[in-house]
Design a protein around this motif. Sequence first.
Motif, mmCIF file in Angstrom:
data_model
loop_
_atom_site.group_PDB
_atom_site.id
_atom_site.type_symbol
_atom_site.label_atom_id
_atom_site.label_comp_id
_atom_site.label_asym_id
_atom_site.label_seq_id
_atom_site.Cartn_x
_atom_site.Cartn_y
_atom_site.Cartn_z
ATOM 1 N N ARG A 152 0.872 -1.089 0.099
ATOM 2 C CA ARG A 152 0.130 -0.263 0.034
ATOM 3 C C ARG A 152 1.070 1.170 -0.108
ATOM 4 N N LEU A 153 0.779 2.288 -1.034
ATOM 5 C CA LEU A 153 1.365 3.165 -1.003
ATOM 6 C C LEU A 153 1.405 4.053 0.032
ATOM 7 N N ASN B 286 -6.828 1.703 -14.568
ATOM 8 C CA ASN B 286 -5.760 1.493 -13.604
ATOM 9 C C ASN B 286 -5.533 3.164 -13.033
ATOM 10 N N ALA C 124 -5.203 5.522 -10.394
ATOM 11 C CA ALA C 124 -4.766 5.514 -9.089
ATOM 12 C C ALA C 124 -5.347 6.505 -8.372
ATOM 13 N N THR D 109 0.188 2.509 -10.300
ATOM 14 C CA THR D 109 -0.655 1.651 -10.617
ATOM 15 C C THR D 109 -1.655 1.580 -9.286
ATOM 16 N N ALA D 110 -3.114 1.447 -9.903
ATOM 17 C CA ALA D 110 -4.102 1.582 -8.805
ATOM 18 C C ALA D 110 -4.142 0.233 -7.749
ATOM 19 N N GLU D 111 -4.412 0.465 -6.450
ATOM 20 C CA GLU D 111 -4.254 -0.421 -5.564
ATOM 21 C C GLU D 111 -5.335 -1.562 -5.857
ATOM 22 N N ASP D 112 -6.454 -1.385 -6.289
ATOM 23 C CA ASP D 112 -7.275 -2.555 -6.917
ATOM 24 C C ASP D 112 -7.407 -2.903 -8.207
ATOM 25 N N PRO E 27 -0.378 -4.225 -9.211
ATOM 26 C CA PRO E 27 -1.198 -3.268 -8.621
ATOM 27 C C PRO E 27 -0.419 -2.540 -7.421
ATOM 28 N N ASP E 28 -0.748 -1.117 -7.127
ATOM 29 C CA ASP E 28 -0.215 -0.495 -6.026
ATOM 30 C C ASP E 28 1.226 -0.684 -6.140
ATOM 31 N N GLU E 29 1.846 -0.324 -7.225
ATOM 32 C CA GLU E 29 3.388 -0.030 -7.493
ATOM 33 C C GLU E 29 3.459 1.134 -7.993
ATOM 34 N N THR E 30 4.965 1.377 -7.997
ATOM 35 C CA THR E 30 5.455 2.681 -8.724
ATOM 36 C C THR E 30 6.313 2.151 -9.653
#
Length: 581
Positions: A2-3, A198, A200, A326-329, A410-413
């Motif tokens: 989780r960012l 996607n 975020a 990127t989006a978490e879900d 998901p949930d990455e940079t």
Amino acid sequence: MRLGFTLLLTALFSFALSAQDGINDASPFPADFVILSPDDIGGVYDYGTQAGDPEWGIRLDEDVQGELAWGFNNNDSLGCNTGGEITTDLTGKIGFIRRGGCSFVDKVLNCQQAGAIGVVIVNHFDNADDTETSVFGMSSGDTLISDSVTIPAVFVSRGTGRLLQEAIDAGEFTEVLFDVKSFFGAAVAWSYQTPLDNFAEYPYNVTYVNQSDTDSVEVTITAVVTDPNGTDVATYSVLDTVAPLESALIVMDEGDFYQPTETGLHTITFTHDQADETIVTGFNVTDFTYGADAVNSTDDLISVGPSQEQYNEGGGFYQGGSLIVTAEDAETAVGTYISFGLTNPQDFFDPFTGGEDFEVFVYQGLFSSGAAASFDDLTLITGGTYTIQPDDAPNDILFVELEEPAVLDPDETYYVSIRKTAGLGSGLPPSFVASSGVDYTNFLTDDGTQSFIATPLQLDAFFTGWASQTVWTRLHLDGFDPTDFMLPSDTRDIQFLDASQVVIAPNPVQEQLNVTLELNSAVSEALVRILDINGRVVGQYSYEQVTNAPIQIDVNSLQSGTYFLSVATPEGYRMKKFIKQ
């Protein structure tokens, strides 16, 4: 993961994208140095300003704009007393002076006495340690005349000065602006171009400056989101207190974020309740594409890249990139192509040896928050190479198929990047297709060890990007077909009416609001809506066969407070704020 992130409040790198310190350096009001014309060099440029003890020059608290003109005396353009009075009539203009020969105070005062409203001093070539981009604060020295200076002055690099000199010497009208900021830097997305599936969550933010030197101010910032159809779909407000002469980055409350439901250009209009100031920004929701630039049509194209000297100082090396979050879900996504554009592709093609290579990469990770940040901080995922072809034309968009697909969790940079090294090629610097006018806010991770740098740039040093200019470096996901791509002359779904085309009076209003539409021609329909401070529609009116005759709206039933009036016509859209007494 989780960012998590916090605001990056310290200047860890060069070339921050927001307004820099004021003019002079004791001024609490951030300001940009902007070249307005000619268009091909227009943009925001780095500068130094009046500095030191004793303080000299005014603390600029309002814009200064004018034609830039050489300040010649009988000898040269140094502006020193040894050459006598400046003979150029600088009345109402901004003087252009070279560094050297005398104190900065002498130069500025001599321009002031010739009628100048401001001064731009350009760096010389006498110091071997200075680079193409070096700028300095201009100390007054211990001089008895520094108190006599009442106009602003900036110091620009050799690179910036060369652009200005070439324009003036070619007879082009050259206009510059000392742009004092009190409301600026609105940022609304991790990437201006982002796929719908996607997108975020991003903390909307904007910078507000309290120009009072005595009183704190409670300011309400409002952001209105307009979808591609011209419908206002969300409104967010936040109240913050800003101390006297302080600049505050104000962030919307957690959860105040609009999740797009369709592709197309979304606009966000920021206002505040202390003055009639508006910022319009936005993002473009795509099917398959990430990108930091705001090029939606050929009309948006500009060019940016290192000068020859700066490229040489970096050893013939350029690497830039764009952040992807990127989006978490979201589902796992797969990148297949990277695209970029050059305004000088034929500088890298030789009929005997062929085309030179440009390398593209996808990295995962974030940058170190230390001063030694570099692309080596990141983990290489995949890449590819584009070889310049004989028919590549200026501003063509060039596509590179990745050697291996880039898998985006998901949930990455991630960063999409382009690199050019001089090698055995021409040794000329690349000039890239880019856009202007997109603001990004750099963040730190919660533990302060890493940085979300939106547009990293590696030359002779590490930078956070070209000030106010964003290079086209896009990542395209699986499903994108480059053979179907065409950049139209105009793809914007929403056209904006000029502020002068929607006139409301009186403001403040008690009983009847008169709305005059200064349209180019009669339009078939106009939708006028009134929204309260929370974004609720409290009045909606539809008109047919609208001309420039005033529209009268009864506002007696509205409670006292701040409201927004939105107007949508086939010619365009505009929002105005008004006060009901």
